[in-house]
Scaffold this motif. Sequence first.
Motif, PDB file in Angstrom:
ATOM      1  N   ASN A   1      24.474 -12.772  11.681  1.00 32.31           N
ATOM      2  CA  ASN A   1      25.562 -13.130  12.582  1.00 32.31           C
ATOM      3  C   ASN A   1      24.998 -13.823  13.827  1.00 32.31           C
ATOM      4  O   ASN A   1      24.270 -13.203  14.615  1.00 32.31           O
ATOM      5  CB  ASN A   1      26.327 -11.871  12.989  1.00 32.31           C
TER       6      ASN A   1
ATOM      7  N   THR B   1      27.532 -20.410  20.543  1.00 30.19           N
ATOM      8  CA  THR B   1      28.955 -20.589  20.797  1.00 30.19           C
ATOM      9  C   THR B   1      29.657 -20.969  19.493  1.00 30.19           C
ATOM     10  O   THR B   1      29.016 -21.262  18.477  1.00 30.19           O
ATOM     11  CB  THR B   1      29.172 -21.690  21.836  1.00 30.19           C
ATOM     12  N   ASP B   2      30.986 -20.962  19.528  1.00 28.34           N
ATOM     13  CA  ASP B   2      31.743 -21.352  18.329  1.00 28.34           C
ATOM     14  C   ASP B   2      31.404 -22.778  17.918  1.00 28.34           C
ATOM     15  O   ASP B   2      31.236 -23.065  16.721  1.00 28.34           O
ATOM     16  CB  ASP B   2      33.245 -21.230  18.600  1.00 28.34           C
ATOM     17  N   ASP B   3      31.303 -23.669  18.892  1.00 27.53           N
ATOM     18  CA  ASP B   3      30.943 -25.056  18.571  1.00 27.53           C
ATOM     19  C   ASP B   3      29.538 -25.131  17.992  1.00 27.53           C
ATOM     20  O   ASP B   3      29.268 -25.924  17.076  1.00 27.53           O
ATOM     21  CB  ASP B   3      31.030 -25.927  19.826  1.00 27.53           C
TER      22      ASP B   3
ATOM     23  N   GLU C   1      29.718 -23.966  14.291  1.00 27.84           N
ATOM     24  CA  GLU C   1      30.347 -24.977  13.442  1.00 27.84           C
ATOM     25  C   GLU C   1      29.445 -26.192  13.272  1.00 27.84           C
ATOM     26  O   GLU C   1      29.375 -26.778  12.181  1.00 27.84           O
ATOM     27  CB  GLU C   1      31.691 -25.383  14.044  1.00 27.84           C
TER      28      GLU C   1
ATOM     29  N   HIS D   1      34.595 -11.481  15.424  1.00 28.06           N
ATOM     30  CA  HIS D   1      34.766 -12.823  15.969  1.00 28.06           C
ATOM     31  C   HIS D   1      34.350 -13.890  14.960  1.00 28.06           C
ATOM     32  O   HIS D   1      35.035 -14.912  14.809  1.00 28.06           O
ATOM     33  CB  HIS D   1      33.943 -12.974  17.249  1.00 28.06           C
ATOM     34  N   LEU D   2      33.223 -13.670  14.265  1.00 30.21           N
ATOM     35  CA  LEU D   2      32.784 -14.654  13.275  1.00 30.21           C
ATOM     36  C   LEU D   2      33.771 -14.752  12.125  1.00 30.21           C
ATOM     37  O   LEU D   2      34.064 -15.857  11.641  1.00 30.21           O
ATOM     38  CB  LEU D   2      31.394 -14.272  12.754  1.00 30.21           C
TER      39      LEU D   2
ATOM     40  N   SER E   1      36.937 -14.272  12.269  1.00 34.09           N
ATOM     41  CA  SER E   1      38.084 -15.019  12.778  1.00 34.09           C
ATOM     42  C   SER E   1      37.765 -16.505  12.892  1.00 34.09           C
ATOM     43  O   SER E   1      38.598 -17.352  12.582  1.00 34.09           O
ATOM     44  CB  SER E   1      38.498 -14.460  14.138  1.00 34.09           C
ATOM     45  N   LEU E   2      36.543 -16.840  13.326  1.00 33.23           N
ATOM     46  CA  LEU E   2      36.150 -18.241  13.445  1.00 33.23           C
ATOM     47  C   LEU E   2      36.141 -18.924  12.085  1.00 33.23           C
ATOM     48  O   LEU E   2      36.610 -20.069  11.944  1.00 33.23           O
ATOM     49  CB  LEU E   2      34.758 -18.330  14.089  1.00 33.23           C
ATOM     50  N   LEU E   3      35.644 -18.240  11.070  1.00 37.87           N
ATOM     51  CA  LEU E   3      35.603 -18.810   9.723  1.00 37.87           C
ATOM     52  C   LEU E   3      36.933 -18.685   8.993  1.00 37.87           C
ATOM     53  O   LEU E   3      37.089 -19.259   7.905  1.00 37.87           O
ATOM     54  CB  LEU E   3      34.507 -18.107   8.896  1.00 37.87           C
ATOM     55  N   ASP E   4      37.875 -17.915   9.563  1.00 36.08           N
ATOM     56  CA  ASP E   4      39.184 -17.681   8.953  1.00 36.08           C
ATOM     57  C   ASP E   4      39.026 -17.108   7.543  1.00 36.08           C
ATOM     58  O   ASP E   4      39.655 -17.562   6.585  1.00 36.08           O
ATOM     59  CB  ASP E   4      39.999 -18.979   8.913  1.00 36.08           C
TER      60      ASP E   4
END
Length: 401
Positions: A103, A108-110, A113, A130-131, A133-136
């Motif tokens: 993880n 950051t999220d950017d 990605e 959080h990860l 959620s970021l990856l859905d």
Amino acid sequence: MTTLVPDYVASTVEAPDRKTRIRSLVGWAVVVALVVGGAFLAIRVATTAPSWHDALDPEGVGDTGSMALAEILRRQGVEVEVHRSRIDAAAAVDDDTTLVMANPVTLTDDGVEELISSAERVVFLSAGTHLLSLLDMGDSAAGAGSAVSARCDVPEFAQVGTIRPDRMFAPADGVQGCFRDSEGDGATVLIDDSDGVRRTVVDGARLFSNARLAEDGNAALGLALLGQTSKVVWYVPSYEDTDIEAESPETLGTLTPDWLTPAILLLLLTGLAAGLWRGRRFGPLVAESLPVTVRASETMHGRARLTARAGDAAHAAEALRDGSRRRLAKRLGLAVTATADEIADAAADRLRIPRGSLQNLLAGDLPRDDTSLILYARQLAELEASVDNSRALPDTPGGHS
């Protein structure tokens, strides 16, 4: 009338003064020896290369490392490249590559990605809420510990057998869940094949560790996840490779003249010298027995049982965070009364990352469930290990070590 003092009387009078001078010289010699010894040890520590081998590190030989899995992949003909720079890891990805990482909480999220955008096959060996959620790809789910089998139509999992996971996930719509529990609600492995890119999430901190890899079907699962391409790019996240940026607030040092700090230090040293010169010498401490003696271990176990009985994850997390802050303050040379923000800033300076990067970890919201509590404890342990290891980094002018 002149009185003659015999020689033996004069020598008796001068003897106490001579002994006092000798004791004073010996005391100063001991102080100088301690200072020189401390400086020597500090230089030795500063010039010793650190060892960044934490949990799920493919070069870690300890119980929590993953060198055994990396070696098994190499024996199966898979090229394994270990990178500790996200830029180098992204550059090493090609068409027949599996990008692997734990993880990446230091990105950051950017940054996450951007790192995974060039890979057609990505495997996360651990994940937080959080990860996910970021990856859905879903969310955390209850249930773990019992043996589970694949129970999905992914071909590479056909020969894995059973495993005993520590954590389960609830897959989102369109995400395939494998190694489900008996009720079928939670899954150990999440697979998302949308847009021609396969992204996989599994909590492998225990499954793929050196100490547990030989149990059940753990090694077979590792090969099934990481051995489907000819090359594996294994990225190891760390606080030294973070892209988190934070603005440093104005401090007292930036608002005062440059000469003020040396002047204050000189006054403090003068006061210390005067205190050593003219200060009173106290006698030995007097021991006084208390009415009741309670062993520290009994208090610790009692509080632990109360916390476990109440199921209060936030209270346990606060205790863990308080202990980490105390240990970090001691290792960073701060006072016991240092605030969380001061400790976070000092740790950020020690790790050479922007100030403000660690405030959420040391002073933010506390986890509310056991799963988040386990992840939070691992993050605190990784931060303490990074601070300990950073003490051994030599300073390099104009850049990081």
